[in-house]
Motif scaffolding. Structure first.
Motif, PDB file in Angstrom:
ATOM      1  N   SER A  25       0.866  -1.172   0.000  1.00 50.31           N
ATOM      2  CA  SER A  25       0.000   0.000   0.000  1.00 50.31           C
ATOM      3  C   SER A  25       0.902   1.221   0.000  1.00 50.31           C
ATOM      4  N   GLY A  26       0.331   2.371   0.277  1.00 49.06           N
ATOM      5  CA  GLY A  26       1.128   3.581   0.308  1.00 49.06           C
ATOM      6  C   GLY A  26       2.079   3.641   1.476  1.00 49.06           C
ATOM      7  N   LYS A  27       1.766   2.948   2.580  1.00 46.49           N
ATOM      8  CA  LYS A  27       2.594   3.019   3.785  1.00 46.49           C
ATOM      9  C   LYS A  27       3.697   1.969   3.804  1.00 46.49           C
ATOM     10  N   PHE A  28       3.444   0.798   3.288  1.00 46.93           N
ATOM     11  CA  PHE A  28       4.450  -0.247   3.305  1.00 46.93           C
ATOM     12  C   PHE A  28       4.428  -1.000   1.991  1.00 46.93           C
ATOM     13  N   LYS A  29       5.537  -1.666   1.717  1.00 48.72           N
ATOM     14  CA  LYS A  29       5.648  -2.358   0.445  1.00 48.72           C
ATOM     15  C   LYS A  29       6.390  -3.672   0.646  1.00 48.72           C
ATOM     16  N   GLY A  30       5.840  -4.723   0.097  1.00 47.08           N
ATOM     17  CA  GLY A  30       6.528  -5.992   0.059  1.00 47.08           C
ATOM     18  C   GLY A  30       6.449  -6.836   1.308  1.00 47.08           C
TER      19      GLY A  30
END
Length: 84
Positions: A25-30
Motif C-alpha cells: 500500500s502507500g505506507k508499506f511495500k513488500g
C-alpha cells in the motif's frame, strides 16, 4: 468435505486462506502476510484444532516451544504449525 479431493496439503491451506501473499500500500511495500481470502470457518477450525494440539500433544508442544525460542511470535508459530 472429503480431503481426498486435494492432491497436496497446500491446496487445503490455500482454500482456508492461510497462504502467504504480498501486501503493498502507500505506507508499506513488500510485506508478506496471510491472504485471508479463503473459507473463514475452515480457517477458524484449523486454528482451534492446532491450539488443542499445542496444549496436549507433546510433539506439537515441543515444536511450538522451539519456534518461540527462535524468536517467532506465538500466533505466527501456531500458523506455521497449521502448515505441518
Amino acid at each position: 468435505g472429503d480431503l481426498h479431493r486435494y492432491d497436496h496439503g497446500r491446496q487445503l491451506l490455500r482454500r482456508a486462506g492461510l497462504n502467504l501473499a504480498e501486501c503493498t500500500s502507500g505506507k508499506f511495500k513488500g510485506q508478506m502476510k496471510l491472504s485471508k481470502r479463503g473459507d473463514s470457518t475452515l480457517r477458524k477450525y484449523l486454528y482451534l484444532g492446532m491450539l488443542s494440539l499445542v496444549r496436549h500433544h507433546p510433539d506439537f508442544k515441543r515444536w511450538h516451544e522451539q519456534n518461540q525460542k527462535k524468536g517467532m511470535a506465538k500466533q505466527a508459530s501456531v500458523f506455521k504449525l497449521i502448515g505441518k
